[in-house]
Design an enzyme around this catalytic site. Structure first.
Site, mmCIF file in Angstrom:
data_model
loop_
_atom_site.group_PDB
_atom_site.id
_atom_site.type_symbol
_atom_site.label_atom_id
_atom_site.label_comp_id
_atom_site.label_asym_id
_atom_site.label_seq_id
_atom_site.Cartn_x
_atom_site.Cartn_y
_atom_site.Cartn_z
ATOM 1 N N SER A 99 34.043 40.362 34.581
ATOM 2 C CA SER A 99 34.375 40.815 33.232
ATOM 3 C C SER A 99 35.095 39.792 32.369
ATOM 4 O O SER A 99 35.314 40.048 31.183
ATOM 5 C CB SER A 99 35.197 42.103 33.302
ATOM 6 O OG SER A 99 34.377 43.180 33.706
ATOM 7 N N ARG A 324 42.612 40.775 27.149
ATOM 8 C CA ARG A 324 43.807 41.434 27.669
ATOM 9 C C ARG A 324 45.048 40.617 27.308
ATOM 10 O O ARG A 324 44.978 39.388 27.183
ATOM 11 C CB ARG A 324 43.740 41.565 29.194
ATOM 12 C CG ARG A 324 42.629 42.478 29.711
ATOM 13 C CD ARG A 324 42.872 42.805 31.183
ATOM 14 N NE ARG A 324 41.781 43.518 31.787
ATOM 15 C CZ ARG A 324 41.573 44.837 31.688
ATOM 16 N NH1 ARG A 324 42.398 45.569 30.953
ATOM 17 N NH2 ARG A 324 40.553 45.398 32.297
ATOM 18 N N GLY A 339 38.457 39.827 36.025
ATOM 19 C CA GLY A 339 37.036 39.977 36.310
ATOM 20 C C GLY A 339 36.804 40.515 37.704
ATOM 21 O O GLY A 339 37.442 40.071 38.656
ATOM 22 N N THR A 340 35.900 41.476 37.794
ATOM 23 C CA THR A 340 35.443 41.965 39.097
ATOM 24 C C THR A 340 33.926 42.058 39.070
ATOM 25 O O THR A 340 33.349 42.663 38.167
ATOM 26 C CB THR A 340 36.018 43.352 39.422
ATOM 27 O OG1 THR A 340 37.445 43.302 39.437
ATOM 28 C CG2 THR A 340 35.526 43.822 40.789
ATOM 29 N N SER A 365 35.938 41.922 46.931
ATOM 30 C CA SER A 365 36.173 43.006 45.974
ATOM 31 C C SER A 365 36.109 44.338 46.719
ATOM 32 O O SER A 365 35.884 44.374 47.927
ATOM 33 C CB SER A 365 35.144 42.975 44.832
ATOM 34 O OG SER A 365 33.851 43.290 45.312
ATOM 35 N N ASN A 366 36.336 45.411 45.980
ATOM 36 C CA ASN A 366 36.501 46.758 46.541
ATOM 37 C C ASN A 366 37.685 46.793 47.505
ATOM 38 O O ASN A 366 37.670 47.524 48.492
ATOM 39 C CB ASN A 366 35.233 47.253 47.240
ATOM 40 C CG ASN A 366 35.261 48.761 47.466
ATOM 41 O OD1 ASN A 366 35.759 49.510 46.625
ATOM 42 N ND2 ASN A 366 34.737 49.221 48.597
#
Length: 417
Positions: A99, A324, A339-340, A365-366
């Protein structure tokens, strides 16, 4: 002397445009006001390494960060970038930035606003006729995540690995992704509240392509990547591969103890203009620093982009136009994006003057604990060494600045751990 990109691309912004940009969201904090005191502490490189190692302890095979400032650049890397070969994490390697791509998309769209090709407060349907079911949804609502459009990734990745494998090699059209969002109830009335949604930046991509008549990849290349000489940055879609030396990403399954899934190769078509850019730590530092120094947007537009509203109740996290803002424990404010994307967590932030920048990556991730740990690189980079343990930080923080105990990282995708 370097001539700013802005002056080469457009010399002036019309008075009408400045007037159009004057409207903002309320309540809001404008970056045109004097920022909090910045005493420019030296980065705590040992603290950065500790944060990277904490991300590894929380499940990431490797992590890295690069700080750049007036005294030059310093990089640190721990662990591996490839579990199969055992190759060490490489500060020069490319990776999927997820992101953080949203800030690239925002810059392009705001350049188009400056060129008079659209207006921030005009309905999206003015430019994409009949796309959305509510004419009250404006371009500004997309960039601030206040449109109310549902985030289709919540259902898409309700089961993390099966959801990912179902779209790993799939190629979506923008319209298909918008339809997935519109099939779900809207989350808010337009402009009523911040609700993060990847659907917003899918529509941003559609606007860019409609107004330029070219693929979004061309807009990134001509307007950002080439002028800033970002040699390791590219929009990669629908090709599944990253060229050159790159980091491999590893996705945590929902089931505790299940083996990690190599998620490196994928189309990222489920995100496109919301998350399909790849880059490197040095390029991200260059991008966020140049943006904050006004090399990509006029002063008026940058002030608009950095006018923010809170995203949670801590009064330390905010969102502007695809950007952000985090308020750190030492009073420093930094701007950028998280970012993911499956297998990758990223942070890319700079101070408002663009003089200091930090980019960080963990290749998993997760697993929110790894994301939260990676975020601690911001404190170490921009606030320097702590004089007291974190438990007593409140007594040493500047007046009015809250004690920032580690808080869960903001999520760009649904997560189970």
């Amino acid at each position: 002397m370097t001539v700013p990109l802005l002056s080469r691309r457009r010399l002036t912004v019309s008075a009408a445009l400045i007037a159009a940009l004057a409207g903002g969201l309320a309540p809001a904090t404008s970056a045109s006001a004097a920022p909090a005191a910045d005493r420019t502490p030296a980065p705590d490189m040992a603290g950065i390494v500790a944060a990277l190692e904490s991300a590894m302890a929380s499940g990431a095979p490797g992590a890295m960060a690069r700080y750049s400032g007036p005294d030059g650049a310093r990089g640190r890397a721990v662990g591996v970038r490839d579990r199969e070969s055992g190759a060490a994490m490489d500060i020069q390697a490319r990776f999927r930035i997820g992101s953080v791509s949203k800030t690239f998309s925002s810059v392009v769209l705001l350049q188009l606003v400056e060129e008079g090709r659209l207006k921030l407060d005009a309905p999206v349907n003015t430019y994409l006729e009949g796309l959305l079911p509510d004419d009250r949804i404006t371009v500004r609502h997309l960039l601030t995540h206040r449109s109310g459009l549902a985030d289709y990734t919540n259902a898409m990745f309700d089961q993390t690995v099966p959801g990912f494998e179902a779209v790993r090699n799939r190629v979506f059209s923008y319209q298909e992704l918008v339809d997935l969002s519109l099939a779900e109830p809207r989350t808010t009335e337009p402009g009523a509240a911040y609700k993060y949604s990847n659907a917003n930046f899918v529509v941003v991509g559609m606007l860019i392509e409609k107004l330029t008549g070219r693929p979004v990849a061309d807009a990134y290349q001509r307007r950002i990547i080439k002028p800033l000489e970002l040699r390791k940055t590219a929009y990669v879609h629908p090709d599944t591969r990253m060229k050159g030396t790159h980091v491999r990403g590893y996705l945590h399954p929902d089931e505790a103890g299940a083996p990690l899934v190599d998620s490196t190769e994928q189309t990222v078509s489920w995100a496109q203009s919301a998350g399909a850019v790849i880059s490197s730590p040095a390029d991200l530092n260059t991008f966020t620093g140049a943006l904050m120094r006004g090399r990509l947007l006029s002063a008026a537009t940058l002030a608009e982009m950095t006018t923010v509203t809170p995203t949670d109740t801590t009064n330390t996290r905010f969102y502007g136009l695809g950007l952000r803002r985090y308020d750190l424990s030492c009073g420093t404010q930094v701007y950028g994006h998280t970012g993911t994307v499956q297998g990758f967590y990223t942070y890319a932030f700079s101070t408002r003057d663009g003089r200091r920048s930090l980019s960080a990556l963990a290749n998993t991730s997760n697993h929110g604990a790894a994301n939260t740990a990676l975020g601690d690189t911001l404190e170490a980079a921009f606030c320097g060494k702590k004089l007291t343990p974190a438990s007593t930080a409140r007594s040493t923080a500047p007046s009015g600045v809250p004690d920032l105990a580690p808080m869960p990282a903001e999520r760009d995708l649904p997560e189970r751990h």
